[in-house]
Design a protein around this motif. Structure first.
Motif, PDB file in Angstrom:
ATOM      1  N   GLY A  10       0.791  -1.226   0.000  1.00 31.66           N
ATOM      2  CA  GLY A  10       0.000   0.000   0.000  1.00 31.66           C
ATOM      3  C   GLY A  10       0.819   1.269   0.000  1.00 31.66           C
ATOM      4  N   THR A  15       2.933   1.872  -8.411  1.00 35.01           N
ATOM      5  CA  THR A  15       2.625   3.098  -9.148  1.00 35.01           C
ATOM      6  C   THR A  15       3.906   3.882  -9.451  1.00 35.01           C
ATOM      7  N   ARG A 123      -5.450   3.066   2.309  1.00 33.07           N
ATOM      8  CA  ARG A 123      -5.256   2.892   0.858  1.00 33.07           C
ATOM      9  C   ARG A 123      -5.626   1.478   0.412  1.00 33.07           C
ATOM     10  N   ARG A 126      -9.309   0.942   0.345  1.00 30.37           N
ATOM     11  CA  ARG A 126      -9.863   1.636  -0.831  1.00 30.37           C
ATOM     12  C   ARG A 126      -9.604   0.814  -2.102  1.00 30.37           C
ATOM     13  N   ARG A 127      -8.370   0.328  -2.245  1.00 26.06           N
ATOM     14  CA  ARG A 127      -8.022  -0.452  -3.435  1.00 26.06           C
ATOM     15  C   ARG A 127      -8.855  -1.732  -3.506  1.00 26.06           C
ATOM     16  N   GLU A 130     -12.026  -0.894  -5.072  1.00 31.94           N
ATOM     17  CA  GLU A 130     -11.909  -0.475  -6.482  1.00 31.94           C
ATOM     18  C   GLU A 130     -11.508  -1.610  -7.414  1.00 31.94           C
ATOM     19  N   GLN A 131     -10.527  -2.432  -6.977  1.00 30.78           N
ATOM     20  CA  GLN A 131      -9.940  -3.419  -7.899  1.00 30.78           C
ATOM     21  C   GLN A 131     -10.333  -4.849  -7.587  1.00 30.78           C
ATOM     22  N   ASP A 136      -6.877  -8.536  -0.970  1.00 28.39           N
ATOM     23  CA  ASP A 136      -7.132  -7.230  -0.363  1.00 28.39           C
ATOM     24  C   ASP A 136      -8.306  -7.249   0.620  1.00 28.39           C
TER      25      ASP A 136
END
Ligand code: ADP
Length: 189
Positions: A10, A15, A123, A126-127, A130-131, A136
């Motif tokens: 995280g 990225t 984070r 949140r991921r 989203e993914q 996760d």
């Protein structure tokens, strides 16, 4: 340039690694991405790796080391590489050193992205929404952080004592973090 990027799950390693690798013109080699590609293709490596990944545990060193050893022999690694998520254990550090020294190569630096623990958990949660990464979920996230602090955090001190460690604050906007890395390593973009 032969670099390693480290930091807890995280921290934003993937990225930043993608951006920095393309600035440097070297491949971004993420062991997590390679494992996930194998999982989604259903290869024997993926079937093996998935058992560990879904539990938040590390894939055994023998499996991981063999995979990285193979990847580093590809032609695109000749100008260098940015390793993301490897090495993660003391044994992997030894293996990487052996791979490099047998090719008369060495690491140029180890980048640690530092982050606040609460921010990292936020984070990852949140991921997760989203993914939908299968590792996760909250329990697995907690386990991944534990494993990181037990097995991987000690490598930071090893690399610091070798004079390779560069620490960069990973909090804030993605572009700001990239800017800090670029100036810490004097990368020309
Ligand atoms: P993160 O750092 O966000 O947890 P990664 O994508 O780097 O995620 O890795 C996902 C999972 O892949 C890890 O939890 C682990 O099971 C496996 N993995 C990746 N790299 C390694 C490694 N060097 N050694 C062992 N297992 C690894």
């Amino acid at each position: 340039m032969r670099l390693v990027i480290m930091g807890p799950p995280g921290a934003g390693k993937g990225t930043q690694a993608a951006v920095i690798a393309s600035m440097l013109g070297v491949p971004h080699i993420s062991t997590g991405d390679i494992f996930r590609a194998n999982v989604s293709q259903g290869t024997p490596l993926g079937v093996e790796a998935r058992k560990y990944m879904d539990a938040g545990e590390y894939v055994p060193d023998g499996v991981t080391n063999a995979m990285v050893r193979d990847r580093l022999t590809h032609d695109d690694c000749r100008p260098g590489f940015l390793l993301d998520g490897y090495p993660r254990t003391v044994e992997q550090v030894g293996e990487l050193n052996a791979m490099l020294s047998s090719a008369a190569q060495h690491l140029d630096g180890v980048l640690e992205l530092t982050v606040d623990l609460d921010e990292v958990v936020a984070r990852l949660v949140r991921r997760a929404s989203e993914q939908g990464r299968s590792d996760d979920t909250e329990d697995v996230i907690r386990r991944r952080l534990e494993v990181y602090f037990e097995q991987t955090a000690p490598l930071i001190e090893m690399y610091r004592s070798q004079g390779l460690l560069v620490q960069v604050d990973g909090l804030g906007e993605i572009a700001d973090v990239t800017g800090r890395i670029v100036s810490a390593f004097a990368i020309e973009d």
